[in-house]
Design a protein around this motif. Structure first.
Motif, PDB file in Angstrom:
ATOM      1  N   LEU A   1       0.834  -1.015  -0.145  1.00  0.00           N
ATOM      2  CA  LEU A   1      -0.082   0.025   0.038  1.00  0.00           C
ATOM      3  C   LEU A   1       0.869   1.245  -0.181  1.00  0.00           C
ATOM      4  N   TYR A   2       1.992   1.222   0.635  1.00  0.00           N
ATOM      5  CA  TYR A   2       2.969   2.392   0.900  1.00  0.00           C
ATOM      6  C   TYR A   2       3.340   2.555  -0.591  1.00  0.00           C
ATOM      7  N   THR A   3       3.753   1.537  -1.144  1.00  0.00           N
ATOM      8  CA  THR A   3       4.567   1.481  -2.339  1.00  0.00           C
ATOM      9  C   THR A   3       3.661   2.261  -3.579  1.00  0.00           C
ATOM     10  N   ARG A   4       2.415   1.754  -3.731  1.00  0.00           N
ATOM     11  CA  ARG A   4       1.399   1.984  -4.422  1.00  0.00           C
ATOM     12  C   ARG A   4       1.141   3.563  -4.151  1.00  0.00           C
ATOM     13  N   ALA A   5       1.012   3.968  -2.781  1.00  0.00           N
ATOM     14  CA  ALA A   5       0.386   5.545  -2.723  1.00  0.00           C
ATOM     15  C   ALA A   5       1.996   6.291  -3.036  1.00  0.00           C
ATOM     16  N   ARG A   6       2.932   5.873  -2.636  1.00  0.00           N
ATOM     17  CA  ARG A   6       4.192   6.704  -3.128  1.00  0.00           C
ATOM     18  C   ARG A   6       4.196   6.880  -4.771  1.00  0.00           C
ATOM     19  N   ARG A   7       3.758   5.812  -5.462  1.00  0.00           N
ATOM     20  CA  ARG A   7       3.926   5.934  -6.844  1.00  0.00           C
ATOM     21  C   ARG A   7       2.806   6.809  -7.486  1.00  0.00           C
ATOM     22  N   ALA A   8       1.616   6.860  -6.726  1.00  0.00           N
ATOM     23  CA  ALA A   8       0.454   7.711  -7.163  1.00  0.00           C
ATOM     24  C   ALA A   8       1.024   9.161  -6.567  1.00  0.00           C
ATOM     25  N   TRP A   9       1.427   9.318  -5.657  1.00  0.00           N
ATOM     26  CA  TRP A   9       1.922  10.586  -5.269  1.00  0.00           C
ATOM     27  C   TRP A   9       2.783  11.375  -6.178  1.00  0.00           C
ATOM     28  N   ASP A  10       3.695  10.768  -6.569  1.00  0.00           N
ATOM     29  CA  ASP A  10       4.870  10.924  -7.420  1.00  0.00           C
ATOM     30  C   ASP A  10       4.383  11.449  -8.819  1.00  0.00           C
ATOM     31  N   ARG A  11       3.246  11.251  -9.276  1.00  0.00           N
ATOM     32  CA  ARG A  11       2.751  11.388 -10.643  1.00  0.00           C
ATOM     33  C   ARG A  11       2.634  12.748 -11.101  1.00  0.00           C
ATOM     34  N   PRO A  12       2.882  13.125 -12.366  1.00  0.00           N
ATOM     35  CA  PRO A  12       2.984  14.601 -12.482  1.00  0.00           C
ATOM     36  C   PRO A  12       1.489  15.238 -12.470  1.00  0.00           C
ATOM     37  N   LEU A  13       0.399  14.429 -12.535  1.00  0.00           N
ATOM     38  CA  LEU A  13      -0.872  15.057 -12.217  1.00  0.00           C
ATOM     39  C   LEU A  13      -1.711  15.058 -10.900  1.00  0.00           C
ATOM     40  N   THR A  14      -0.616  14.602 -10.011  1.00  0.00           N
ATOM     41  CA  THR A  14      -1.247  14.459  -8.371  1.00  0.00           C
ATOM     42  C   THR A  14      -1.565  15.898  -8.244  1.00  0.00           C
ATOM     43  N   ALA A  15      -0.762  16.905  -8.418  1.00  0.00           N
ATOM     44  CA  ALA A  15      -1.151  18.418  -7.652  1.00  0.00           C
ATOM     45  C   ALA A  15      -2.369  18.863  -8.477  1.00  0.00           C
TER      46      ALA A  15
ATOM     47  N   TRP B   1      -8.803   5.593 -30.708  1.00  0.00           N
ATOM     48  CA  TRP B   1      -8.656   6.822 -29.995  1.00  0.00           C
ATOM     49  C   TRP B   1      -7.344   6.914 -29.349  1.00  0.00           C
ATOM     50  N   ASN B   2      -6.971   8.276 -29.776  1.00  0.00           N
ATOM     51  CA  ASN B   2      -5.762   8.635 -29.101  1.00  0.00           C
ATOM     52  C   ASN B   2      -5.673   9.051 -27.504  1.00  0.00           C
ATOM     53  N   THR B   3      -5.927   8.358 -26.876  1.00  0.00           N
ATOM     54  CA  THR B   3      -6.023   8.320 -25.513  1.00  0.00           C
ATOM     55  C   THR B   3      -4.764   7.879 -24.642  1.00  0.00           C
ATOM     56  N   MET B   4      -4.808   8.054 -23.518  1.00  0.00           N
ATOM     57  CA  MET B   4      -3.728   7.593 -22.407  1.00  0.00           C
ATOM     58  C   MET B   4      -3.583   6.096 -22.521  1.00  0.00           C
ATOM     59  N   ARG B   5      -5.041   5.350 -22.418  1.00  0.00           N
ATOM     60  CA  ARG B   5      -4.926   4.143 -22.224  1.00  0.00           C
ATOM     61  C   ARG B   5      -4.244   3.381 -23.688  1.00  0.00           C
ATOM     62  N   ARG B   6      -4.628   4.095 -24.835  1.00  0.00           N
ATOM     63  CA  ARG B   6      -3.919   3.559 -26.072  1.00  0.00           C
ATOM     64  C   ARG B   6      -2.343   3.523 -25.959  1.00  0.00           C
ATOM     65  N   ARG B   7      -1.988   4.530 -25.520  1.00  0.00           N
ATOM     66  CA  ARG B   7      -0.448   4.871 -25.724  1.00  0.00           C
ATOM     67  C   ARG B   7       0.071   4.506 -24.558  1.00  0.00           C
ATOM     68  N   ALA B   8      -0.287   3.665 -23.494  1.00  0.00           N
ATOM     69  CA  ALA B   8       0.302   3.288 -22.267  1.00  0.00           C
ATOM     70  C   ALA B   8       1.604   2.424 -22.533  1.00  0.00           C
ATOM     71  N   SER B   9       1.562   1.590 -23.516  1.00  0.00           N
ATOM     72  CA  SER B   9       2.819   0.790 -23.731  1.00  0.00           C
ATOM     73  C   SER B   9       4.194   1.872 -24.211  1.00  0.00           C
ATOM     74  N   ALA B  10       3.495   2.837 -24.660  1.00  0.00           N
ATOM     75  CA  ALA B  10       4.814   3.650 -25.511  1.00  0.00           C
ATOM     76  C   ALA B  10       5.734   4.565 -24.314  1.00  0.00           C
ATOM     77  N   ARG B  11       4.980   4.802 -22.838  1.00  0.00           N
ATOM     78  CA  ARG B  11       5.509   5.484 -21.884  1.00  0.00           C
ATOM     79  C   ARG B  11       6.314   4.538 -21.023  1.00  0.00           C
ATOM     80  N   SER B  12       7.168   5.190 -20.187  1.00  0.00           N
ATOM     81  CA  SER B  12       8.225   4.508 -19.418  1.00  0.00           C
ATOM     82  C   SER B  12       7.965   5.048 -18.073  1.00  0.00           C
ATOM     83  N   SER B  13       6.919   6.059 -17.773  1.00  0.00           N
ATOM     84  CA  SER B  13       6.910   6.558 -16.372  1.00  0.00           C
ATOM     85  C   SER B  13       5.831   5.990 -15.949  1.00  0.00           C
ATOM     86  N   GLY B  14       4.715   5.375 -16.491  1.00  0.00           N
ATOM     87  CA  GLY B  14       3.688   4.483 -15.891  1.00  0.00           C
ATOM     88  C   GLY B  14       2.558   5.305 -15.483  1.00  0.00           C
ATOM     89  N   GLU B  15       2.692   6.738 -16.058  1.00  0.00           N
ATOM     90  CA  GLU B  15       1.643   7.734 -15.522  1.00  0.00           C
ATOM     91  C   GLU B  15       0.328   7.573 -16.211  1.00  0.00           C
TER      92      GLU B  15
END
Length: 452
Positions: A32-46, A437-451
């Motif tokens: 739970l701590y690991t997942r919360a930390r990853r979610a907290w560090d995402r660019p869209l958190t703020a 559709w050019n959405t985040m889900r469609r291009r999720a494999s092309a990203r390395s950050s996991g956002e």
């Protein structure tokens, strides 16, 4: 016969980087701590914290304004939903201002700094003109704009100081002038003291304290040295002590700190009944609308002491939820100010965060009996359109700044469908197959950050 094919030598791969320490899979707290930390560090958190936190505070505030103001409205021979309807109208207008501010570029925000400052100063001068200014609870800080609507220009002075001060400091930083104390103070401090003087003429010391906090926040972000910062603080404290000593009303409020009884002359009535309301709420409260203190016992139940009614009706769970929302909003503002490279964005985001956080602390501290009653509303929560409109515009500034972060801008662009490509896909669906559709889900494999 032996085969003529020769085996290829094994491919030499670069050694992998040793993985970092991982928490054991059987540890649910660690996962739970690991997942919360990853979610907290995402660019869209703020971005999501500011947008979601402000909307939740405003929505809960509308509910509590309706609950806390019904008895007061009936006592004034008004409909029970009178104050709620006015607050709802202000929330709708404030939402439009927030949306407009969130879509404006920083250049337009900076262009609005001087008009808002000049307009605020002009309105605060009009407050002191006989026949135009209106006195409420002994403070002449209001202007009647027709019918039941009144305007408090000092609330817009907070927004003016944030925008104008951020623009001023940003221009001086671009010219590398902030290393000199005279450029650090002039004209920021004289203009701030002019606004403070106009506010104090009307007797509103609570708003003056918030303006002083914004000034200190801007100086702190600008890197004011300790001696310079301490000098301005000493001057402000000295003036504050003089203003308190020369006012019997302010001295009486100061004497109510920690009071548990109203006193022989009921001088601490409001402070004590605020504590009574919080104490009777328990863990989950008496139920929405079931407050007893709002039946004439607690003055200003829907404005300055709405947090006490929240504690009585929603209990400790409700008050902690409000505190958590303000804490998340404050953290998001600090994060926006700390991660930007634009000096104007840093100063403006820091100023808005200081404004909202300081006002929330002063209001809640007064309700809890930890601070003197300053007469300031709880941001986005208390009744009052004059306070809600500039505050929601300031929230729009934070949303715009959070969107301008490069990582957040990229994430938002990848999440949103591009309608031009959608139409092209529809036209060519017979040839190209099903549209994509050019959405985040469609291009999720092309990203390395996991956002996402």
């Amino acid at each position: 016969m032996p085969s003529s094919r020769t085996r290829r030598p094994p491919v030499q791969r670069a050694p992998r980087r040793p993985p970092g320490p991982r928490l054991p899979r059987d540890n649910p707290v660690g996962r739970l701590y690991t997942r919360a930390r990853r979610a907290w560090d995402r660019p869209l958190t703020a971005y999501y914290l500011i947008l979601g936190g402000s909307l939740l505070i405003t929505a809960l505030g509308l509910v509590m304004v309706y609950s806390a103001s019904q008895i007061t409205a009936l006592q004034l021979s008004l409909p029970g939903s009178y104050f709620f309807r006015k607050q709802f109208l202000a929330a709708v207008l404030g939402s439009l201002l927030m949306l407009a501010a969130s879509r404006m570029p920083s250049k337009l925000h900076r262009a609005l700094a001087y008009p808002i400052l000049l307009g605020s100063v002009f309105l605060m001068i009009l407050v002191q003109v006989p026949g135009i200014g209106v006195a409420v609870n002994g403070n002449q800080n209001w202007i009647s704009v027709g019918g039941p609507f009144q305007l408090q220009p000092s609330e817009f002075g907070k927004l003016a100081l944030v925008l104008w001060g951020a623009d001023l400091l940003a221009r001086k930083q671009d010219k590398r002038l902030l290393g000199q104390w005279k450029h650090m103070l002039v004209p920021l401090v004289p203009v701030a003291f002019m606004l403070l003087g106009l506010i104090m003429i009307g007797g509103d010391m609570g708003t003056a304290i918030i303006l002083t906090a914004i000034l200190f926040g801007l100086l702190w972000l600008a890197g004011a040295p300790t001696r310079l910062f301490g000098g301005v603080l000493a001057i402000a404290v000295t003036l504050g002590v003089i203003l308190i000593k020369t006012s019997p009303n302010r001295m009486a409020r100061l004497a109510c700190l920690g009071a548990t009884e109203p006193g022989p002359d009921d001088s601490c009535w409001q402070a004590v009944h605020g504590i009574y309301a919080l104490a009777s709420g328990g863990l989950f409260g008496s139920g929405l609308g079931a407050s007893m203190e709002k039946w004439g016992q607690l003055p200003e139940a829907h404005t300055d002491f709405i947090f006490a009614i929240t504690g009585e009706e929603l209990g400790l769970a409700g008050t902690l939820s409000v505190l958590a929302l303000f804490a998340a909003l404050g953290y998001a503002g600090i994060r926006v100010a700390g991660r930007t490279e634009d000096p104007f964005v840093r100063y403006a985001a820091g100023g808005v965060t200081t404004w909202i956080t300081a006002q929330a602390v002063i209001n809640i501290g007064a309700v809890l009996g930890l601070l003197p009653i300053a007469g300031v509303p709880l941001p986005l929560f208390s009744y009052g359109g004059s306070a809600l409109l500039p505050t929601m515009f300031a929230i729009g500034l934070l949303i715009a700044f959070a969107r301008e972060d490069p990582a957040a801008r990229t994430a938002l662009a990848m999440r949103q469908p591009r309608f031009g490509r959608k139409r092209a896909a529809v036209r060519g669906s017979a040839v190209r197959g099903p549209r994509k559709w050019n959405t985040m889900r469609r291009r999720a494999s092309a990203r390395s950050s996991g956002e996402r």
